[in-house]
Design an enzyme around this catalytic site. Structure first.
Site, PDB file in Angstrom:
ATOM      1  N   ARG A 163       0.834  -1.214   0.000  1.00  0.00           N
ATOM      2  CA  ARG A 163       0.000   0.000   0.000  1.00  0.00           C
ATOM      3  C   ARG A 163       0.868   1.264   0.000  1.00  0.00           C
ATOM      4  O   ARG A 163       0.571   2.240   0.682  1.00  0.00           O
ATOM      5  CB  ARG A 163      -0.945   0.030   1.211  1.00  0.00           C
ATOM      6  CG  ARG A 163      -1.984  -1.070   1.242  1.00  0.00           C
ATOM      7  CD  ARG A 163      -2.944  -0.945   0.053  1.00  0.00           C
ATOM      8  NE  ARG A 163      -4.100  -1.808   0.242  1.00  0.00           N
ATOM      9  CZ  ARG A 163      -4.150  -3.093  -0.110  1.00  0.00           C
ATOM     10  NH1 ARG A 163      -3.097  -3.652  -0.711  1.00  0.00           N
ATOM     11  NH2 ARG A 163      -5.236  -3.815   0.089  1.00  0.00           N
ATOM     12  N   SER A 237     -10.543  -0.159   3.420  1.00  0.00           N
ATOM     13  CA  SER A 237      -9.669  -0.275   4.599  1.00  0.00           C
ATOM     14  C   SER A 237      -9.186   1.105   5.009  1.00  0.00           C
ATOM     15  O   SER A 237      -8.591   1.823   4.206  1.00  0.00           O
ATOM     16  CB  SER A 237      -8.446  -1.129   4.283  1.00  0.00           C
ATOM     17  OG  SER A 237      -8.828  -2.431   3.956  1.00  0.00           O
ATOM     18  N   GLU A 333      -4.353   4.097   6.106  1.00  0.00           N
ATOM     19  CA  GLU A 333      -4.158   3.783   4.696  1.00  0.00           C
ATOM     20  C   GLU A 333      -4.751   4.901   3.836  1.00  0.00           C
ATOM     21  O   GLU A 333      -4.251   5.211   2.762  1.00  0.00           O
ATOM     22  CB  GLU A 333      -4.847   2.445   4.395  1.00  0.00           C
ATOM     23  CG  GLU A 333      -4.452   1.827   3.094  1.00  0.00           C
ATOM     24  CD  GLU A 333      -5.618   1.280   2.343  1.00  0.00           C
ATOM     25  OE1 GLU A 333      -6.489   2.082   1.948  1.00  0.00           O
ATOM     26  OE2 GLU A 333      -5.656   0.066   2.132  1.00  0.00           O
TER      27      GLU A 333
HETATM   28  N1  EPU Z   1     -10.679  -9.961  10.763  1.00  0.00           N
HETATM   29  C1  EPU Z   1     -11.337 -10.001  11.978  1.00  0.00           C
HETATM   30  N2  EPU Z   1     -12.300  -9.042  12.238  1.00  0.00           N
HETATM   31  C2  EPU Z   1     -12.619  -8.068  11.346  1.00  0.00           C
HETATM   32  C3  EPU Z   1     -11.941  -8.028  10.109  1.00  0.00           C
HETATM   33  C4  EPU Z   1     -10.959  -8.982   9.837  1.00  0.00           C
HETATM   34  O1  EPU Z   1     -11.075 -10.857  12.810  1.00  0.00           O
HETATM   35  O2  EPU Z   1     -13.491  -7.244  11.652  1.00  0.00           O
HETATM   36  C5  EPU Z   1      -9.696 -11.006  10.444  1.00  0.00           C
HETATM   37  C6  EPU Z   1     -10.251 -11.914   9.351  1.00  0.00           C
HETATM   38  O3  EPU Z   1     -10.979 -12.976   9.901  1.00  0.00           O
HETATM   39  C7  EPU Z   1      -9.015 -12.413   8.663  1.00  0.00           C
HETATM   40  C8  EPU Z   1      -8.045 -11.281   8.832  1.00  0.00           C
HETATM   41  O4  EPU Z   1      -8.553 -10.418   9.858  1.00  0.00           O
HETATM   42  O5  EPU Z   1      -8.487 -13.535   9.304  1.00  0.00           O
HETATM   43  C9  EPU Z   1      -7.856 -10.490   7.544  1.00  0.00           C
HETATM   44  O6  EPU Z   1      -9.130 -10.000   7.103  1.00  0.00           O
HETATM   45  P1  EPU Z   1      -9.525  -9.908   5.547  1.00  0.00           P
HETATM   46  O7  EPU Z   1      -9.134 -11.125   4.807  1.00  0.00           O
HETATM   47  O8  EPU Z   1     -10.939  -9.457   5.470  1.00  0.00           O
HETATM   48  O9  EPU Z   1      -8.577  -8.804   4.968  1.00  0.00           O
HETATM   49  P2  EPU Z   1      -8.042  -7.474   5.601  1.00  0.00           P
HETATM   50  O10 EPU Z   1      -6.666  -7.684   6.095  1.00  0.00           O
HETATM   51  O11 EPU Z   1      -9.039  -6.956   6.562  1.00  0.00           O
HETATM   52  C10 EPU Z   1      -6.957  -6.709   3.338  1.00  0.00           C
HETATM   53  C11 EPU Z   1      -6.906  -5.464   2.517  1.00  0.00           C
HETATM   54  C12 EPU Z   1      -8.210  -5.270   1.753  1.00  0.00           C
HETATM   55  C13 EPU Z   1      -8.402  -6.468   0.846  1.00  0.00           C
HETATM   56  C14 EPU Z   1      -8.420  -7.733   1.701  1.00  0.00           C
HETATM   57  C15 EPU Z   1      -8.471  -8.977   0.871  1.00  0.00           C
HETATM   58  C16 EPU Z   1      -5.427  -3.927   3.651  1.00  0.00           C
HETATM   59  C17 EPU Z   1      -5.309  -2.713   4.515  1.00  0.00           C
HETATM   60  N3  EPU Z   1      -6.655  -4.328   3.375  1.00  0.00           N
HETATM   61  O12 EPU Z   1      -7.993  -6.533   4.296  1.00  0.00           O
HETATM   62  O13 EPU Z   1      -8.063  -4.121   0.941  1.00  0.00           O
HETATM   63  O14 EPU Z   1      -9.619  -6.366   0.122  1.00  0.00           O
HETATM   64  O15 EPU Z   1      -7.200  -7.818   2.494  1.00  0.00           O
HETATM   65  O16 EPU Z   1      -7.268  -9.125   0.197  1.00  0.00           O
HETATM   66  O17 EPU Z   1      -4.399  -4.479   3.233  1.00  0.00           O
HETATM   67  C18 EPU Z   1      -8.454  -1.778   0.882  1.00  0.00           C
HETATM   68  O18 EPU Z   1      -7.232  -1.622   0.780  1.00  0.00           O
HETATM   69  O19 EPU Z   1      -9.234  -0.782   0.922  1.00  0.00           O
HETATM   70  C19 EPU Z   1      -9.000  -3.115   1.029  1.00  0.00           C
HETATM   71  C20 EPU Z   1     -10.310  -3.324   1.228  1.00  0.00           C
END
Ligand code: EPU
Length: 337
Positions: A163, A237, A333
């Site tokens: 990012r 995010s 971000e």
């Molecule tokens: N999780 C929780 N609670 C929550 C949210 C997430 O426990 O409320 C846990 C999930 O269960 C999972 C882990 O955190 O084990 C990661 O969650 P998720 O796969 O939903 O992805 P993320 O890390 O929350 C990142 C990107 C997203 C992208 C997704 C999928 C960043 C900052 N965000 O989110 O990107 O869509 O992975 O690849 O890297 C964006 O940049 O705007 C964005 C949406």
């Protein structure tokens, strides 16, 4: 044509009711050359806007906003295995993803439905479900607002990181990205390793998925987890997933065995900010019209009349709380102006 006092409510996906002092739609590079000659760019701290899906306005914008409306998708080179498409910076990212899928050109499918424009995609090296812009990036064209000329930048010039890129660092307020050239595969290999993609395809009875199937699965996951900005103001995010030293991650996981960690090849560990915020009890929290989304704790939302300052103040409180509870520093971000 330079406009004054332009409302930005429909031009930022948080839906903040703010305005820009000066506003210039940019449909071609000649407009940039002309405005550069007037000295306006050096005088008025220009902000480049795509579709406003990663920006938090703290209030009215006192300077000049340049809106990237440069359009067009052209095949510029091709061989047996790859095709390069050059896309105008104002093109909607997801439309380009759909175009690539119609041609069965692989590389963008895991990034389906990411909000925003092509011109914004290199700025934070957008990514989702195991793919990043840098994986398909060939080069970009930009107008250098310091020197008033067009430049071509290759991946190494852009210093892509998680990012992150030169456009968030030393190149901030310097380059107006007019075109991005993407290198796509004519023999696509799907990547279904990340998250729920494989289980959804299995649920749908798809055993040999193509890129269109992967795209549909990603769209399905995003729609089920992430709020649609047309219905609820947000910027995806809000925080980055923090990258910490392995010892910090080990200490966290010893105290919280259910913490989500992703060990990186360079010896660091990426933690899931969504998990940290959720665990700290903020998921679904609401103060006035500012809140934390109820299904994805990484997303801050505007229920209607929240201001950027209110969202920012809540975000700062969350950062302090995560620091106190887990000794991890969250970074935003989303860009603030
Ligand atoms: N999780 C929780 N609670 C929550 C949210 C997430 O426990 O409320 C846990 C999930 O269960 C999972 C882990 O955190 O084990 C990661 O969650 P998720 O796969 O939903 O992805 P993320 O890390 O929350 C990142 C990107 C997203 C992208 C997704 C999928 C960043 C900052 N965000 O989110 O990107 O869509 O992975 O690849 O890297 C964006 O940049 O705007 C964005 C949406």
């Amino acid at each position: 044509m330079l406009k004054r006092h332009i409302p930005l409510k429909s031009l930022n996906t948080f839906g903040f009711d703010v305005e820009a002092s000066m506003f210039l739609p940019v449909a071609d590079t000649a407009i940039l050359q002309n405005v550069w000659k007037t000295n306006l760019l050096s005088m008025s701290s220009p902000l480049i806007l795509g579709s406003g899906s990663n920006i938090l306005f703290k209030g009215d914008y006192p300077g000049l906003i340049l809106q990237n409306l440069i359009s067009g998708i052209d095949v510029v080179s091709e061989n047996e295995t790859h095709v390069c498409i050059r896309c105008g910076g104002g093109e909607v990212w997801h439309n380009v993803v759909m175009y690539s899928i119609q041609h069965n050109w692989g590389g963008l499918e895991n990034m389906s439905l990411i909000p925003g424009t092509i011109g914004a995609s290199p700025i934070q090296n957008i990514g989702a479900y195991g793919a990043e812009l840098k994986d398909v990036f060939e080069e970009l064209d930009a107008f250098d607002m310091w020197y008033g000329n067009m430049v071509k930048l290759k991946a190494a010039d852009c210093a892509f990181g998680y990012r992150d890129s030169i456009f968030k660092q030393s190149g901030k307020v310097r380059f107006f990205i007019t075109h991005v050239t993407l290198r796509l595969s004519k023999n696509p290999q799907v990547n279904v390793r990340y998250g729920d993609i494989a289980s959804i395809l299995e649920e749908w009875g798809i055993t040999k998925p193509g890129i269109a199937d992967v795209s549909r699965a990603v769209i399905h996951i995003r729609r089920s987890k992430l709020p649609d900005p047309a219905e609820l103001g947000n910027c995806g995010s809000f925080f980055k997933n923090p990258v910490v030293r392995r010892e910090t991650a080990d200490a966290l996981c010893a105290a919280h065995p259910d913490a989500k960690r992703f060990d990186q090849p360079d010896g660091t560990t990426k933690l899931a900010a969504g998990w940290l915020i959720d665990k700290a009890g903020w998921k679904g929290f609401r103060r006035g019209d500012a809140g934390v989304h109820e299904k994805q704790a990484l997303v801050m939302v505007n229920y209607g009349t929240a201001t950027g300052a209110e969202i920012l103040s809540l975000a700062r409180e969350i950062v302090e709380d995560i620091q106190a509870k887990f000794h991890v520093t969250l970074e935003m971000e989303v860009n603030t102006r």
